[in-house]
Scaffold this active site. Structure first.
Site, PDB file in Angstrom:
ATOM      1  N   MET A  13       0.514  -1.317   0.015  1.00  0.00           N
ATOM      2  CA  MET A  13      -0.034   0.083  -0.186  1.00  0.00           C
ATOM      3  C   MET A  13       1.049   1.287  -0.060  1.00  0.00           C
ATOM      4  O   MET A  13       0.628   2.108  -0.552  1.00  0.00           O
ATOM      5  CB  MET A  13      -1.053   0.104   1.243  1.00  0.00           C
ATOM      6  CG  MET A  13      -2.186  -0.879   1.027  1.00  0.00           C
ATOM      7  SD  MET A  13      -3.252  -0.259  -0.655  1.00  0.00           S
ATOM      8  CE  MET A  13      -3.296   1.327   0.147  1.00  0.00           C
ATOM      9  N   HIS A 156      -8.890 -12.496  -0.252  1.00  0.00           N
ATOM     10  CA  HIS A 156      -7.749 -11.317  -0.294  1.00  0.00           C
ATOM     11  C   HIS A 156      -6.739 -12.320  -0.834  1.00  0.00           C
ATOM     12  O   HIS A 156      -6.580 -13.627  -0.752  1.00  0.00           O
ATOM     13  CB  HIS A 156      -7.525 -10.798   0.874  1.00  0.00           C
ATOM     14  CG  HIS A 156      -8.264  -9.727   1.275  1.00  0.00           C
ATOM     15  ND1 HIS A 156      -9.514  -9.820   1.810  1.00  0.00           N
ATOM     16  CD2 HIS A 156      -8.330  -8.391   1.074  1.00  0.00           C
ATOM     17  CE1 HIS A 156     -10.141  -8.792   2.015  1.00  0.00           C
ATOM     18  NE2 HIS A 156      -9.402  -7.628   1.621  1.00  0.00           N
ATOM     19  N   LYS A 160      -2.001 -11.682   3.009  1.00  0.00           N
ATOM     20  CA  LYS A 160      -2.803 -10.903   3.924  1.00  0.00           C
ATOM     21  C   LYS A 160      -2.655 -11.615   5.418  1.00  0.00           C
ATOM     22  O   LYS A 160      -2.862 -12.953   5.244  1.00  0.00           O
ATOM     23  CB  LYS A 160      -4.353 -10.743   3.443  1.00  0.00           C
ATOM     24  CG  LYS A 160      -4.996  -9.854   4.489  1.00  0.00           C
ATOM     25  CD  LYS A 160      -6.285  -9.593   3.808  1.00  0.00           C
ATOM     26  CE  LYS A 160      -6.964  -8.611   4.772  1.00  0.00           C
ATOM     27  NZ  LYS A 160      -6.372  -7.289   5.456  1.00  0.00           N
ATOM     28  N   GLY A 166     -10.449  -6.427   7.810  1.00  0.00           N
ATOM     29  CA  GLY A 166     -11.135  -5.400   8.598  1.00  0.00           C
ATOM     30  C   GLY A 166     -12.540  -4.890   7.828  1.00  0.00           C
ATOM     31  O   GLY A 166     -13.379  -4.541   8.595  1.00  0.00           O
TER      32      GLY A 166
HETATM   33  P1  NAD Z   1       2.654  -4.684   3.438  1.00  0.00           P
HETATM   34  O1  NAD Z   1       3.032  -6.050   4.556  1.00  0.00           O
HETATM   35  O2  NAD Z   1       2.940  -4.955   2.083  1.00  0.00           O
HETATM   36  O3  NAD Z   1       3.320  -3.394   4.100  1.00  0.00           O
HETATM   37  C1  NAD Z   1       3.491  -3.152   5.556  1.00  0.00           C
HETATM   38  C2  NAD Z   1       4.389  -2.108   5.494  1.00  0.00           C
HETATM   39  O4  NAD Z   1       4.610  -1.561   6.896  1.00  0.00           O
HETATM   40  C3  NAD Z   1       6.114  -2.872   5.425  1.00  0.00           C
HETATM   41  O5  NAD Z   1       6.744  -2.047   4.651  1.00  0.00           O
HETATM   42  C4  NAD Z   1       6.573  -2.922   6.756  1.00  0.00           C
HETATM   43  O6  NAD Z   1       7.929  -3.032   6.833  1.00  0.00           O
HETATM   44  C5  NAD Z   1       6.026  -1.528   7.201  1.00  0.00           C
HETATM   45  N1  NAD Z   1       5.916  -1.639   8.804  1.00  0.00           N
HETATM   46  C6  NAD Z   1       5.713  -2.826   9.659  1.00  0.00           C
HETATM   47  N2  NAD Z   1       5.893  -2.308  10.890  1.00  0.00           N
HETATM   48  C7  NAD Z   1       6.101  -0.989  10.890  1.00  0.00           C
HETATM   49  C8  NAD Z   1       6.268   0.014  11.970  1.00  0.00           C
HETATM   50  N3  NAD Z   1       6.594  -0.296  13.191  1.00  0.00           N
HETATM   51  N4  NAD Z   1       6.650   1.279  11.425  1.00  0.00           N
HETATM   52  C9  NAD Z   1       6.724   1.576  10.150  1.00  0.00           C
HETATM   53  N5  NAD Z   1       6.331   0.718   9.405  1.00  0.00           N
HETATM   54  C10 NAD Z   1       6.038  -0.666   9.426  1.00  0.00           C
HETATM   55  O7  NAD Z   1       1.172  -4.812   3.703  1.00  0.00           O
HETATM   56  P2  NAD Z   1       0.004  -4.006   3.071  1.00  0.00           P
HETATM   57  O8  NAD Z   1      -0.455  -4.946   1.860  1.00  0.00           O
HETATM   58  O9  NAD Z   1       0.681  -2.852   2.397  1.00  0.00           O
HETATM   59  O10 NAD Z   1      -1.010  -3.780   4.138  1.00  0.00           O
HETATM   60  C11 NAD Z   1      -0.830  -2.771   5.087  1.00  0.00           C
HETATM   61  C12 NAD Z   1      -2.027  -2.707   6.000  1.00  0.00           C
HETATM   62  O11 NAD Z   1      -2.982  -1.963   5.180  1.00  0.00           O
HETATM   63  C13 NAD Z   1      -2.460  -3.988   6.328  1.00  0.00           C
HETATM   64  O12 NAD Z   1      -3.120  -4.000   7.757  1.00  0.00           O
HETATM   65  C14 NAD Z   1      -3.611  -4.209   5.266  1.00  0.00           C
HETATM   66  O13 NAD Z   1      -4.709  -5.028   5.783  1.00  0.00           O
HETATM   67  C15 NAD Z   1      -4.155  -2.731   5.124  1.00  0.00           C
HETATM   68  N6  NAD Z   1      -5.189  -2.388   4.213  1.00  0.00           N
HETATM   69  C16 NAD Z   1      -5.972  -1.456   4.264  1.00  0.00           C
HETATM   70  C17 NAD Z   1      -6.633  -1.022   3.293  1.00  0.00           C
HETATM   71  C18 NAD Z   1      -7.785  -0.079   3.483  1.00  0.00           C
HETATM   72  O14 NAD Z   1      -8.481   0.382   2.559  1.00  0.00           O
HETATM   73  N7  NAD Z   1      -7.989   0.462   4.611  1.00  0.00           N
HETATM   74  C19 NAD Z   1      -6.498  -1.575   2.021  1.00  0.00           C
HETATM   75  C20 NAD Z   1      -5.363  -2.619   1.682  1.00  0.00           C
HETATM   76  C21 NAD Z   1      -4.842  -2.829   2.860  1.00  0.00           C
END
Ligand code: NAD
Length: 270
Positions: A13, A156, A160, A166
Protein backbone atom coordinates in the site's frame (compact mmCIF):
# COMPACT_ATOMS: atom_id res chain seq x y z
CA UNK A 1 -0.45 21.44 -1.16
CA UNK A 2 -1.11 19.20 1.83
CA UNK A 3 2.08 17.62 3.14
CA UNK A 4 1.56 13.89 3.69
CA UNK A 5 3.74 11.39 5.57
CA UNK A 6 3.28 7.74 4.61
CA UNK A 7 3.91 5.12 7.33
CA UNK A 8 4.55 1.64 5.96
CA UNK A 9 6.00 3.43 2.93
CA UNK A 10 7.82 0.49 1.34
CA UNK A 11 4.92 -1.97 1.62
CA UNK A 12 2.34 -2.81 -1.04
CA UNK A 13 0.00 0.00 0.00
CA UNK A 14 2.82 2.42 0.83
CA UNK A 15 4.31 2.19 -2.64
CA UNK A 16 0.86 2.48 -4.23
CA UNK A 17 0.16 5.59 -2.13
CA UNK A 18 3.41 7.20 -3.27
CA UNK A 19 2.62 6.41 -6.92
CA UNK A 20 -0.95 7.77 -6.65
CA UNK A 21 0.16 10.93 -4.84
CA UNK A 22 2.30 11.82 -7.87
CA UNK A 23 -0.85 11.94 -10.02
CA UNK A 24 -3.09 13.75 -7.55
CA UNK A 25 -3.53 17.46 -7.14
CA UNK A 26 -3.24 19.10 -3.74
CA UNK A 27 -1.02 16.51 -2.01
CA UNK A 28 2.72 16.13 -1.77
CA UNK A 29 4.66 13.36 -0.03
CA UNK A 30 6.80 15.09 2.59
CA UNK A 31 7.90 12.00 4.52
CA UNK A 32 8.13 8.22 4.20
CA UNK A 33 8.51 5.99 7.25
CA UNK A 34 9.06 2.28 7.63
CA UNK A 35 10.55 -0.04 10.25
CA UNK A 36 14.01 1.06 11.38
CA UNK A 37 15.41 -2.35 10.33
CA UNK A 38 13.87 -2.16 6.84
CA UNK A 39 16.65 -2.61 4.23
CA UNK A 40 15.23 0.30 2.19
CA UNK A 41 15.88 2.93 4.89
CA UNK A 42 17.65 5.87 3.22
CA UNK A 43 16.51 5.02 -0.29
CA UNK A 44 14.28 7.44 -2.22
CA UNK A 45 10.65 6.35 -1.76
CA UNK A 46 9.70 7.48 -5.28
CA UNK A 47 12.28 5.15 -6.78
CA UNK A 48 10.98 2.28 -4.63
CA UNK A 49 7.45 3.05 -5.85
CA UNK A 50 8.62 3.02 -9.47
CA UNK A 51 7.79 6.69 -10.16
CA UNK A 52 11.33 8.09 -10.09
CA UNK A 53 13.13 9.99 -7.34
CA UNK A 54 11.01 12.53 -5.43
CA UNK A 55 13.68 13.63 -2.95
CA UNK A 56 12.10 11.83 0.03
CA UNK A 57 14.29 9.15 1.64
CA UNK A 58 12.65 6.39 3.67
CA UNK A 59 13.16 7.06 7.38
CA UNK A 60 12.89 4.76 10.37
CA UNK A 61 11.74 7.57 12.66
CA UNK A 62 8.19 8.96 12.52
CA UNK A 63 8.99 11.82 14.91
CA UNK A 64 11.57 13.25 12.47
CA UNK A 65 9.07 13.11 9.59
CA UNK A 66 6.45 14.84 11.77
CA UNK A 67 8.88 17.57 12.76
CA UNK A 68 9.63 18.32 9.11
CA UNK A 69 6.34 20.15 8.56
CA UNK A 70 3.85 17.29 8.03
CA UNK A 71 0.13 18.10 7.87
CA UNK A 72 -1.32 14.56 7.81
CA UNK A 73 -0.02 11.04 8.35
CA UNK A 74 -1.37 8.10 6.34
CA UNK A 75 -0.58 4.87 8.18
CA UNK A 76 -0.79 1.54 6.32
CA UNK A 77 1.73 -0.46 8.31
CA UNK A 78 1.37 -2.84 11.22
CA UNK A 79 -1.38 -3.18 13.88
CA UNK A 80 1.19 -3.20 16.69
CA UNK A 81 2.48 0.26 15.80
CA UNK A 82 -0.88 2.02 15.37
CA UNK A 83 -1.30 3.15 18.99
CA UNK A 84 2.21 4.62 19.15
CA UNK A 85 1.68 6.38 15.82
CA UNK A 86 -1.59 7.91 17.05
CA UNK A 87 0.17 9.24 20.17
CA UNK A 88 3.08 10.62 18.14
CA UNK A 89 0.69 12.42 15.76
CA UNK A 90 -1.30 13.85 18.68
CA UNK A 91 1.94 15.07 20.28
CA UNK A 92 2.98 16.77 17.04
CA UNK A 93 -0.54 18.15 16.32
CA UNK A 94 -0.66 16.36 12.96
CA UNK A 95 -3.87 14.74 11.63
CA UNK A 96 -3.78 10.96 11.04
CA UNK A 97 -5.61 8.44 8.89
CA UNK A 98 -5.03 4.82 9.98
CA UNK A 99 -5.76 2.35 7.18
CA UNK A 100 -4.04 -0.59 8.87
CA UNK A 101 -6.42 -3.45 9.68
CA UNK A 102 -6.36 -6.16 12.35
CA UNK A 103 -6.00 -3.43 14.98
CA UNK A 104 -6.07 -4.46 18.66
CA UNK A 105 -9.30 -3.90 20.62
CA UNK A 106 -7.79 -1.13 22.75
CA UNK A 107 -7.11 1.02 19.66
CA UNK A 108 -10.43 2.78 20.24
CA UNK A 109 -9.20 4.21 23.54
CA UNK A 110 -5.98 5.42 21.91
CA UNK A 111 -7.91 6.94 19.00
CA UNK A 112 -10.32 8.75 21.32
CA UNK A 113 -7.41 10.16 23.32
CA UNK A 114 -5.65 11.38 20.18
CA UNK A 115 -8.90 12.78 18.74
CA UNK A 116 -9.11 15.25 21.62
CA UNK A 117 -6.12 17.01 20.02
CA UNK A 118 -6.12 16.17 16.30
CA UNK A 119 -8.42 14.90 13.51
CA UNK A 120 -8.35 11.07 13.50
CA UNK A 121 -9.79 8.70 10.91
CA UNK A 122 -9.59 4.92 11.28
CA UNK A 123 -10.77 3.35 8.04
CA UNK A 124 -10.63 -0.38 7.39
CA UNK A 125 -11.41 0.33 3.75
CA UNK A 126 -10.74 3.60 1.98
CA UNK A 127 -12.45 2.82 -1.33
CA UNK A 128 -15.52 4.78 -2.36
CA UNK A 129 -17.32 1.57 -3.32
CA UNK A 130 -16.92 -0.12 0.07
CA UNK A 131 -17.91 3.06 1.89
CA UNK A 132 -21.16 3.02 -0.06
CA UNK A 133 -21.51 -0.76 0.34
CA UNK A 134 -21.31 -0.36 4.13
CA UNK A 135 -24.20 2.10 4.08
CA UNK A 136 -26.23 -0.21 1.79
CA UNK A 137 -25.62 -3.22 4.05
CA UNK A 138 -26.81 -1.29 7.10
CA UNK A 139 -29.94 -0.25 5.24
CA UNK A 140 -30.70 -3.74 3.86
CA UNK A 141 -30.30 -5.26 7.32
CA UNK A 142 -32.70 -2.66 8.69
CA UNK A 143 -35.30 -3.17 5.97
CA UNK A 144 -35.27 -6.95 5.45
CA UNK A 145 -37.10 -9.28 7.85
CA UNK A 146 -34.92 -11.14 10.33
CA UNK A 147 -35.43 -14.47 8.55
CA UNK A 148 -33.04 -13.21 5.86
CA UNK A 149 -29.81 -14.81 7.12
CA UNK A 150 -26.71 -12.63 6.81
CA UNK A 151 -23.42 -14.21 5.69
CA UNK A 152 -20.23 -12.41 4.65
CA UNK A 153 -17.65 -13.96 2.33
CA UNK A 154 -14.32 -12.23 1.70
CA UNK A 155 -11.29 -13.09 -0.44
CA UNK A 156 -7.78 -11.60 -0.42
CA UNK A 157 -4.26 -12.31 -1.67
CA UNK A 158 -2.03 -14.97 -0.13
CA UNK A 159 0.05 -12.44 1.88
CA UNK A 160 -2.78 -10.92 3.91
CA UNK A 161 -2.20 -11.47 7.62
CA UNK A 162 -5.49 -10.71 9.41
CA UNK A 163 -8.73 -12.65 8.99
CA UNK A 164 -11.54 -11.92 8.55
CA UNK A 165 -10.57 -8.69 6.83
CA UNK A 166 -11.15 -5.38 8.58
CA UNK A 167 -13.62 -4.57 5.82
CA UNK A 168 -15.61 -7.77 6.44
CA UNK A 169 -15.80 -6.90 10.15
CA UNK A 170 -16.93 -3.35 9.34
CA UNK A 171 -19.63 -4.76 7.06
CA UNK A 172 -20.69 -7.19 9.78
CA UNK A 173 -20.94 -4.37 12.31
CA UNK A 174 -23.03 -2.34 9.87
CA UNK A 175 -25.38 -5.32 9.39
CA UNK A 176 -25.70 -5.78 13.16
CA UNK A 177 -26.41 -2.06 13.61
CA UNK A 178 -29.11 -2.24 10.94
CA UNK A 179 -30.72 -5.14 12.80
CA UNK A 180 -30.32 -3.52 16.20
CA UNK A 181 -28.25 -6.57 17.27
CA UNK A 182 -25.05 -6.87 19.33
CA UNK A 183 -22.27 -7.66 16.84
CA UNK A 184 -20.09 -9.60 19.28
CA UNK A 185 -22.96 -12.01 20.00
CA UNK A 186 -24.12 -12.37 16.39
CA UNK A 187 -20.70 -12.87 14.74
CA UNK A 188 -19.66 -16.45 13.84
CA UNK A 189 -16.07 -16.62 12.61
CA UNK A 190 -16.16 -19.65 10.31
CA UNK A 191 -17.82 -23.01 10.85
CA UNK A 192 -16.47 -26.52 11.08
CA UNK A 193 -17.82 -29.88 12.20
CA UNK A 194 -21.33 -29.83 13.62
CA UNK A 195 -22.11 -26.13 13.46
CA UNK A 196 -25.79 -25.46 12.77
CA UNK A 197 -26.79 -21.89 12.07
CA UNK A 198 -28.47 -20.03 14.94
CA UNK A 199 -31.14 -17.49 14.15
CA UNK A 200 -29.56 -14.04 13.98
CA UNK A 201 -26.02 -15.28 13.30
CA UNK A 202 -23.81 -13.16 11.06
CA UNK A 203 -21.42 -15.70 9.55
CA UNK A 204 -17.95 -14.98 8.14
CA UNK A 205 -16.09 -17.07 5.57
CA UNK A 206 -12.54 -16.32 4.43
CA UNK A 207 -10.66 -17.15 1.21
CA UNK A 208 -6.89 -16.51 0.83
CA UNK A 209 -4.90 -16.97 -2.35
CA UNK A 210 -2.98 -15.62 -5.29
CA UNK A 211 -3.06 -11.89 -5.91
CA UNK A 212 -6.75 -11.19 -5.15
CA UNK A 213 -6.82 -7.50 -4.20
CA UNK A 214 -10.04 -7.64 -2.18
CA UNK A 215 -13.54 -9.08 -2.66
CA UNK A 216 -16.50 -8.86 -0.30
CA UNK A 217 -19.96 -10.41 -0.68
CA UNK A 218 -22.69 -9.71 1.86
CA UNK A 219 -25.45 -12.29 1.42
CA UNK A 220 -29.00 -11.86 2.68
CA UNK A 221 -30.42 -15.37 2.25
CA UNK A 222 -34.18 -15.62 2.64
CA UNK A 223 -36.64 -18.34 1.71
CA UNK A 224 -36.75 -18.74 -2.08
CA UNK A 225 -34.76 -15.55 -2.64
CA UNK A 226 -31.26 -14.32 -1.97
CA UNK A 227 -29.88 -10.78 -2.18
CA UNK A 228 -26.09 -10.35 -2.52
CA UNK A 229 -24.31 -7.03 -2.21
CA UNK A 230 -20.87 -7.39 -3.71
CA UNK A 231 -17.69 -5.35 -4.13
CA UNK A 232 -14.51 -6.26 -5.95
CA UNK A 233 -11.33 -4.23 -5.93
CA UNK A 234 -9.09 -5.10 -8.88
CA UNK A 235 -6.29 -2.62 -8.11
CA UNK A 236 -5.13 -1.40 -4.69
CA UNK A 237 -4.91 2.08 -6.23
CA UNK A 238 -8.62 2.46 -5.32
CA UNK A 239 -7.65 2.27 -1.62
CA UNK A 240 -4.68 4.60 -2.12
CA UNK A 241 -6.62 7.27 -4.02
CA UNK A 242 -9.45 7.18 -1.48
CA UNK A 243 -6.99 7.38 1.42
CA UNK A 244 -5.13 10.35 -0.08
CA UNK A 245 -8.35 12.22 -0.89
CA UNK A 246 -9.66 11.57 2.63
CA UNK A 247 -6.30 12.58 4.16
CA UNK A 248 -6.25 15.84 2.18
CA UNK A 249 -9.74 16.59 3.54
CA UNK A 250 -8.88 15.43 7.09
CA UNK A 251 -5.91 17.77 7.37
CA UNK A 252 -8.24 20.78 7.48
CA UNK A 253 -10.78 19.43 10.01
CA UNK A 254 -11.11 20.30 13.69
CA UNK A 255 -9.89 17.71 16.21
CA UNK A 256 -12.24 14.71 16.49
CA UNK A 257 -13.11 11.27 15.11
CA UNK A 258 -14.03 10.91 11.45
CA UNK A 259 -14.94 8.06 9.10
CA UNK A 260 -14.89 7.63 5.34
CA UNK A 261 -18.65 8.26 5.27
CA UNK A 262 -18.06 11.72 6.79
CA UNK A 263 -15.62 12.45 4.00
CA UNK A 264 -17.95 11.45 1.19
CA UNK A 265 -21.06 12.56 3.09
CA UNK A 266 -23.18 9.45 2.67
CA UNK A 267 -26.48 9.79 4.46
CA UNK A 268 -27.08 6.30 5.79
CA UNK A 269 -30.39 6.95 7.47
CA UNK A 270 -29.07 5.03 10.46
P1 NAD B 1 2.73 -4.85 3.56
O1 NAD B 1 3.16 -5.95 4.48
O2 NAD B 1 3.04 -4.95 2.12
O3 NAD B 1 3.32 -3.44 4.06
C1 NAD B 1 3.39 -3.06 5.41
C2 NAD B 1 4.60 -2.14 5.56
O4 NAD B 1 4.61 -1.61 6.90
C3 NAD B 1 5.93 -2.87 5.35
O5 NAD B 1 6.78 -2.11 4.53
C4 NAD B 1 6.50 -2.97 6.77
O6 NAD B 1 7.92 -2.98 6.81
C5 NAD B 1 5.92 -1.68 7.38
N1 NAD B 1 5.94 -1.69 8.83
C6 NAD B 1 5.75 -2.72 9.68
N2 NAD B 1 5.89 -2.32 10.96
C7 NAD B 1 6.16 -0.98 10.92
C8 NAD B 1 6.39 0.00 11.90
N3 NAD B 1 6.39 -0.32 13.21
N4 NAD B 1 6.62 1.28 11.51
C9 NAD B 1 6.64 1.60 10.17
N5 NAD B 1 6.42 0.69 9.19
C10 NAD B 1 6.17 -0.59 9.56
O7 NAD B 1 1.15 -4.71 3.79
P2 NAD B 1 0.08 -3.95 2.87
O8 NAD B 1 -0.54 -4.92 1.95
O9 NAD B 1 0.70 -2.70 2.35
O10 NAD B 1 -1.02 -3.59 3.97
C11 NAD B 1 -0.71 -2.78 5.09
C12 NAD B 1 -1.94 -2.68 5.97
O11 NAD B 1 -2.97 -1.96 5.26
C13 NAD B 1 -2.55 -4.04 6.35
O12 NAD B 1 -3.05 -3.95 7.66
C14 NAD B 1 -3.71 -4.17 5.35
O13 NAD B 1 -4.73 -5.02 5.80
C15 NAD B 1 -4.16 -2.73 5.28
N6 NAD B 1 -4.94 -2.38 4.10
C16 NAD B 1 -5.96 -1.50 4.30
C17 NAD B 1 -6.71 -1.06 3.23
C18 NAD B 1 -7.77 -0.01 3.45
O14 NAD B 1 -8.51 0.32 2.53
N7 NAD B 1 -7.87 0.54 4.66
C19 NAD B 1 -6.43 -1.53 1.94
C20 NAD B 1 -5.38 -2.43 1.76
C21 NAD B 1 -4.63 -2.85 2.85
Amino acid sequence: MVRVVIVGATGRMGRTLVGCARQMQGVVISGAVDRPDNPSIGRDVGELAGVGAIGVPVSGDLSLALAAGAEVVVDFSDPASAAGNLAACAGAQVAVLVGTTGLPADIEAHATRAAARIPVMIASNTSLGVTLLTALVRECARLLPEDFDIEIVEAHHRHKKDAPSGTALTLGRAAAEGRGAAFEQAAVMGRTGLAPRRSGDIGFAVVRGGDIVGEHDVIFAGTAEKLTLSHQATDRAVFARGALQAARWLAGRPAGRYGMSDFISIRTGA
